[in-house]
Design an enzyme around this catalytic site. Sequence first.
Site, PDB file in Angstrom:
ATOM      1  N   GLY A  10       0.850  -1.198   0.000  1.00 36.69           N
ATOM      2  CA  GLY A  10       0.000   0.000   0.000  1.00 36.69           C
ATOM      3  C   GLY A  10       0.883   1.244   0.000  1.00 36.69           C
ATOM      4  O   GLY A  10       2.104   1.161  -0.210  1.00 36.69           O
ATOM      5  N   LYS A 183      -4.226   8.337  18.316  1.00 30.85           N
ATOM      6  CA  LYS A 183      -4.526   8.416  16.881  1.00 30.85           C
ATOM      7  C   LYS A 183      -5.885   7.775  16.599  1.00 30.85           C
ATOM      8  O   LYS A 183      -6.671   8.284  15.791  1.00 30.85           O
ATOM      9  CB  LYS A 183      -3.413   7.728  16.077  1.00 30.85           C
ATOM     10  N   ASN A 201     -12.523  16.030   4.992  1.00 36.52           N
ATOM     11  CA  ASN A 201     -12.405  16.263   6.442  1.00 36.52           C
ATOM     12  C   ASN A 201     -12.906  17.641   6.864  1.00 36.52           C
ATOM     13  O   ASN A 201     -13.614  17.785   7.858  1.00 36.52           O
ATOM     14  CB  ASN A 201     -10.951  16.086   6.889  1.00 36.52           C
TER      15      ASN A 201
HETATM   16  O1  KPL Z   1      -5.540   9.573   9.623  1.00 31.88           O
HETATM   17  C1  KPL Z   1      -6.424  10.024   8.963  1.00 31.88           C
HETATM   18  C2  KPL Z   1      -7.026   9.129   7.944  1.00 31.88           C
HETATM   19  O2  KPL Z   1      -7.420   9.585   6.887  1.00 31.88           O
HETATM   20  O3  KPL Z   1      -7.079   7.922   8.224  1.00 31.88           O
HETATM   21  C3  KPL Z   1      -6.941  11.408   9.210  1.00 31.88           C
HETATM   22  C4  KPL Z   1      -6.222  11.984  10.397  1.00 31.88           C
HETATM   23  C5  KPL Z   1      -8.410  11.370   9.446  1.00 31.88           C
HETATM   24  C6  KPL Z   1      -6.595  12.332   8.076  1.00 31.88           C
HETATM   25  O4  KPL Z   1      -7.338  12.133   6.938  1.00 31.88           O
END
Ligand code: KPL
Length: 306
Positions: A10, A183, A201
Amino acid sequence: MTTHWILGPGAIGRLLAHSLAPLNEVALISRRALPEQQVLTTPEGEQHSQRLNVFTVDQLASNTLKPPGFVHITTKAMAAEAALESLSRVIPPTTPLVLWQNGFLAQPRITQAWPGPVLCATTTQGAYLTGDEGVVHAGRGPTFIGDLNNQHGALSETLAQTLGEAGFTATPVGDIRQRLWQKLAVNAAINPLVALHGVRNGELRETAYAGLVAAVVTEVASILQAEGIQPPTGRQGKEAWLALVWQVVENTAHNKASMLQDVEAKRPTERGAILGPLIESAQRHGLAHEVLQALDAELAALEARF
Ligand code: KPL
């Protein structure tokens, strides 16, 4: 020279392969064959073409490669255990693993099951694929390395140094569990909502969604308190988590979150690794989780239609 096997081609897997390859022996391992000539586009827009050692899992079994110094698992969270299983006959059980998954699902399970050292990495490096031979390094961000039981500090230091030489900003830490949950908290507040509503977002700041974000964070904040996880800002409680989430929304306003990308590509999402541990913890501690449960059910229904 240490050999790094990278299992899962990926975006992060290929970025790692491109970065490590000039100074290390690297094998990029996938289920299906990929072109050896791979192109990395840097955050500055420069293109670097590089020949990488690309193997399928089946080819590994019939090749006599020297045992790897590290195996990086860079698959999606729900595929990590099966990916490791596919290698378990070709690597010694003492091989150090590095888990790069989102959420908190694969990490405790593999840490418990694997006899050798298991390091976890959490990164905010931004990258996306542009087909079978291209990866774009969209933005630089820090990477933290540690293990859940704090038994492998020296190994984390060695790996952080190697990653540093490869151009990552990598730091060995003694609190990787905290960082993985932090996270996860941000991902739980952003990813399911943007994936279900098909928005970027930054659109979460609109009145239609801002209340939903706050409702998720209310449940997440009390679950994290029960888990002993503090916001990274040093401040305490729901307001601190909410401020962190809005900060990430601001910083990534134009991003299509990974879960939205999965939904658009009709791939299974990482809901099990992001919402799953929160819901499981809420049930264990007897805490409210109706909002999280509803998001999980909506995502499950969406995935069932793929
Ligand atoms: O980590 C992210 C994701 O897309 O998985 C965020 C922080 C939401 C940023 O897009």
